[in-house]
Scaffold this motif. Sequence first.
Motif, short mmCIF file in Angstrom:
data_model
loop_
_atom_site.label_atom_id
_atom_site.label_comp_id
_atom_site.label_asym_id
_atom_site.label_seq_id
_atom_site.Cartn_x
_atom_site.Cartn_y
_atom_site.Cartn_z
N UNK A 141 1.28 -0.78 0.37
CA UNK A 141 -0.22 0.08 0.02
C UNK A 141 0.57 1.36 0.46
N UNK A 142 1.52 1.12 1.01
CA UNK A 142 2.83 2.12 1.16
C UNK A 142 2.70 2.58 -0.79
N UNK A 143 3.87 1.82 -1.33
CA UNK A 143 4.66 1.72 -2.56
C UNK A 143 3.49 2.35 -3.53
N UNK A 144 2.24 1.61 -3.26
CA UNK A 144 1.07 1.93 -5.01
C UNK A 144 0.47 3.55 -4.24
N UNK A 145 1.01 4.30 -3.11
CA UNK A 145 0.76 5.72 -1.63
C UNK A 145 1.27 6.47 -3.06
N UNK A 146 2.45 6.15 -2.50
CA UNK A 146 4.11 7.01 -2.93
C UNK A 146 4.30 6.84 -4.28
N UNK A 147 3.68 5.62 -5.12
CA UNK A 147 3.75 6.10 -7.04
C UNK A 147 2.78 7.28 -8.03
N UNK A 148 1.91 6.86 -7.05
CA UNK A 148 0.35 7.62 -7.49
C UNK A 148 0.50 9.12 -7.18
N UNK A 149 0.77 9.49 -6.32
CA UNK A 149 0.63 10.68 -5.80
C UNK A 149 2.30 11.59 -6.27
#
Length: 221
Positions: free
Chosen positions: A205-213
């Motif tokens: 989840x953290x990697x997904x948030x970082x990538x999209x943000x």
Amino acid sequence: MFFQRKNISCPLTYEKIPLSTRIDDLTFIVFDTETTGFQVATTDRLIEIGAVPVSGMKVMENDRFQTYVNPERQISREIIELTSITNEKVAGAPVAAEAIHDLFDYVGSHEAVCLVGHYVGFDHLVLKSELKREKLALKRLFTIDTLDLIGFIAPSYDMRDLERYAMAFGTRIYDRHSAVGDALTTAYLFTELLQQFKDRGYSTWGELVKATESQARSMQF
């Protein structure tokens, strides 16, 4: 004279979910809206909401949410031709604030981590504008835009149309300019994007948030 707006929030779980949580273990709600036009902050109104869960990387088609919305104004012939949503279909439908409350109840019942949409900023503005008319302030609506995920995975793509992206990524296409149809199309596109995200070595989840943000920031001028 000053007045204070009452705050309203969508019951999402993103603040409670550890960033180390695997994407496979999350539930997302993919949603879309249809309106009487694009000037949703001023003259145009919401006429349909559609949503579907993505859980465990799978689209839960049989658990979809759909409601027409009474805009309390006439729908133009152009919008009727585009969306097939007539004045008769919305006549007995809930008004916007009621429909949005129903959506939020649906989201809460699924313990979804966030909302997902294609060009989701527009749908966010639709909800925010409709609630503002009822003196309600929308807070804490965490969203992921499929455009940002596409930009991270395949930055060479330079188009915005949902159907063209779905064709490019080989995913299912449902009725266009139908909120529930576009939500389903977006949901299948999103699952393919998540799989490609995982194939590149990302899983949390953290990697997904970082990538999209980070992609969203790079698109701002």
